[in-house]
Write a protein that holds these residues in place. Structure first.
Motif, PDB file in Angstrom:
ATOM      1  N   GLU A 186      -8.744   4.975  -4.764  1.00  0.00           N
ATOM      2  CA  GLU A 186      -8.326   3.531  -4.133  1.00  0.00           C
ATOM      3  C   GLU A 186      -8.135   3.631  -2.715  1.00  0.00           C
ATOM      4  OE1 GLU A 186      -6.717   1.814  -8.427  1.00  0.00           O
ATOM      5  OE2 GLU A 186      -5.371   2.922  -7.097  1.00  0.00           O
ATOM      6  N   ARG A 187      -7.197   4.774  -2.472  1.00  0.00           N
ATOM      7  CA  ARG A 187      -6.963   4.990  -0.904  1.00  0.00           C
ATOM      8  C   ARG A 187      -8.177   5.058  -0.033  1.00  0.00           C
ATOM      9  NH1 ARG A 187      -6.186  11.104  -0.528  1.00  0.00           N
ATOM     10  NH2 ARG A 187      -8.314  10.675  -0.926  1.00  0.00           N
ATOM     11  N   ASP A 188      -9.207   5.787  -0.481  1.00  0.00           N
ATOM     12  CA  ASP A 188     -10.489   5.535   0.249  1.00  0.00           C
ATOM     13  C   ASP A 188     -11.002   4.246   0.399  1.00  0.00           C
ATOM     14  OD1 ASP A 188     -10.360   8.285   0.077  1.00  0.00           O
ATOM     15  OD2 ASP A 188     -11.757   8.800  -1.287  1.00  0.00           O
ATOM     16  N   ALA A 226      -0.744   4.969   3.214  1.00  0.00           N
ATOM     17  CA  ALA A 226      -1.472   5.206   2.020  1.00  0.00           C
ATOM     18  C   ALA A 226      -1.764   6.646   1.391  1.00  0.00           C
ATOM     19  CB  ALA A 226      -3.256   4.652   2.300  1.00  0.00           C
ATOM     20  N   GLU A 227      -1.760   7.372   2.217  1.00  0.00           N
ATOM     21  CA  GLU A 227      -2.073   8.971   1.837  1.00  0.00           C
ATOM     22  C   GLU A 227      -0.708   9.363   1.337  1.00  0.00           C
ATOM     23  OE1 GLU A 227      -3.471  12.525   0.935  1.00  0.00           O
ATOM     24  OE2 GLU A 227      -4.505  11.050   2.021  1.00  0.00           O
ATOM     25  N   THR A 266       1.464   3.341  -7.071  1.00  0.00           N
ATOM     26  CA  THR A 266       0.908   4.282  -6.652  1.00  0.00           C
ATOM     27  C   THR A 266      -0.698   4.135  -6.306  1.00  0.00           C
ATOM     28  OG1 THR A 266       0.557   5.668  -8.545  1.00  0.00           O
ATOM     29  CG2 THR A 266       2.613   6.249  -6.797  1.00  0.00           C
ATOM     30  N   LEU A 267      -1.427   4.845  -5.433  1.00  0.00           N
ATOM     31  CA  LEU A 267      -2.921   4.578  -5.238  1.00  0.00           C
ATOM     32  C   LEU A 267      -3.592   5.938  -5.984  1.00  0.00           C
ATOM     33  CD1 LEU A 267      -3.191   3.588  -1.584  1.00  0.00           C
ATOM     34  CD2 LEU A 267      -3.265   2.226  -3.744  1.00  0.00           C
ATOM     35  N   ILE A 325       0.809  -1.153  -0.049  1.00  0.00           N
ATOM     36  CA  ILE A 325      -0.092  -0.053   0.042  1.00  0.00           C
ATOM     37  C   ILE A 325       0.718   1.291  -0.073  1.00  0.00           C
ATOM     38  CG2 ILE A 325      -1.830   1.231   1.425  1.00  0.00           C
ATOM     39  CD1 ILE A 325      -2.688  -1.289  -0.234  1.00  0.00           C
ATOM     40  N   ASN A 332       1.301   7.473  -0.482  1.00  0.00           N
ATOM     41  CA  ASN A 332       1.514   7.090  -1.825  1.00  0.00           C
ATOM     42  C   ASN A 332       0.261   7.101  -2.538  1.00  0.00           C
ATOM     43  OD1 ASN A 332       2.964   5.175  -3.270  1.00  0.00           O
ATOM     44  ND2 ASN A 332       1.719   3.550  -2.907  1.00  0.00           N
ATOM     45  N   THR A 333      -0.337   8.323  -2.505  1.00  0.00           N
ATOM     46  CA  THR A 333      -1.499   8.583  -3.243  1.00  0.00           C
ATOM     47  C   THR A 333      -1.322   9.758  -4.235  1.00  0.00           C
ATOM     48  OG1 THR A 333      -3.297   7.891  -1.746  1.00  0.00           O
ATOM     49  CG2 THR A 333      -3.899   9.324  -3.125  1.00  0.00           C
TER      50      THR A 333
END
Length: 356
Positions: free
Chosen positions: A191-193, A349-350, A186-187, A75, A352-353
């Motif tokens: 996808e992060r949500d 996650a944030e 990356t997301l 992630i 990598n968004t």
């Protein structure tokens, strides 16, 4: 040491736990084909009855959750295992100092004459690991030993109980969208949500994916296809029931460590990972003069005797590859959970968004 529960499973509950520790279908009403698969194996349950059974197991604490097991490494960010010595007369003080760091996700006391504290540092930015360890060393006056994962051979953590079910687990991963990996590291924001919504599991209803779609204001078909793609990409390790292994009687937690000759690690790793009772299996670095071991294999047992038997089986398998001496291995049992929290998935996650 872990969370025990006051709930006695019947034979159907036990079959469900064994059948669905993975392989759950990614379709609008997944409990329908799941119940059908059980009926094919002689366990008469309707869709609604299976939903109610899983919900009860979750509520009673037999499960830690129902849904996906996220692979945080895929992630974003990073996590590493760290060992250190906490003097006996300052142990609780040192534990408090270590645990005060929000980057410390898990911390265990383990039986070892020197390295008796083991914790996981989880960060969004890999450079932050060294900073956190420097802060801990300054605060505690104790040296830390960073043991990042160099190779992963197995992360399974499935725990089975005595139950009669033909064929053991039920693999229904073929039901659902056929999605190919995206090739992106990356997301997207959506996808992060999704990751953040599902990281702690699904609501146990007949329509868990629809519930997720509604929660993040997404289309159901997108949720189904993205979750299936996440499985293919390794962002989700598996989907199903995630047992509380203490509730199933797996109270003995042994971390066996080995000084495997470097030229044999790639050969030994898959063989040890192939032992069904080994839940985690990694290559990690040595630390000269303090820590001679480069191979970790985690086992769990329902009694001290069973745990020792499993450790002996690991040693026997190791001995097929080289002459294992008494100084070539050790087993460290956990004696106390000092901290156990999430791994800060939101920040990882944030970070990598992609920008919107």
């Amino acid at each position: 040491m872990g969370r025990a529960v006051d709930y006695e499973m019947d034979s159907t509950d036990r079959a469900i736990v064994n059948a669905f520790q993975g392989g759950f279908p990614v379709v609008a009403r997944p409990f329908d084909p799941a119940a059908a698969a059980l009926r094919d194996r002689g366990i008469e349950l309707t869709e609604g009855e299976l939903v109610e059974r899983v919900r009860r197991l979750d509520e009673e604490g037999v499960l830690t959750r129902f849904g996906p097991l996220i692979n945080a490494q895929q992630i974003g960010g990073t996590a590493t295992l760290v060992a250190m010595h906490a003097p006996e007369d300052r142990f609780d003080e040192v534990a408090e100092q270590v645990n005060a760091h929000r980057e410390v996700a898990h911390n265990y006391e383990r039986e070892h004459p020197h390295l008796n504290m083991w914790f996981v540092v989880s960060v969004a930015d890999a450079d932050r690991v060294d900073e956190v360890l420097a802060e801990i060393e300054e605060e505690t006056g104790q040296r830390t030993y960073n043991l990042p994962k160099q190779q992963e051979f197995r992360v399974e953590a499935k725990f089975y109980v005595d139950a009669v079910i033909e064929g053991g687990s039920v693999d229904l991963t073929g039901l659902g969208p056929n999605e190919e990996p995206s090739g992106r590291n990356t997301l997207t924001p959506q996808e992060r949500d999704l990751v953040l919504e599902i990281q702690d599991g699904f609501e146990v209803t007949a329509t868990p994916y629809s519930d997720v779609a509604e929660a993040i204001d997404a289309d159901l078909d997108w949720v189904l296809s993205t979750i299936r793609r996440f499985e293919r990409e390794g962002k989700i390790r598996r989907i199903g029931v995630i047992p509380n292994h203490y509730a199933l009687g797996y109270t003995e937690n042994g971390m066996t460590v080995w000084n495997v000759p470097d030229d044999l690690v790639d050969e030994v790793g898959p063989e040890i990972a192939g032992l069904e009772f080994v839940t985690h299996c990694y290559e990690r670095p040595r630390h000269d003069g303090v820590w001679p071991y480069n191979f970790f294999a985690m086992t769990h047992g329902r009694s001290e005797e069973e745990s020792q038997q499993r450790i002996e089986q690991v040693r026997e398998k190791m001995s097929e590859f080289w002459d294992v001496g008494e100084d070539d291995w050790d087993s460290l049992f956990s004696t106390r959970i000092l901290k156990k929290t999430g791994i800060r998935m939101a920040e990882r996650a944030e970070a990598n968004t992609e920008s919107e």
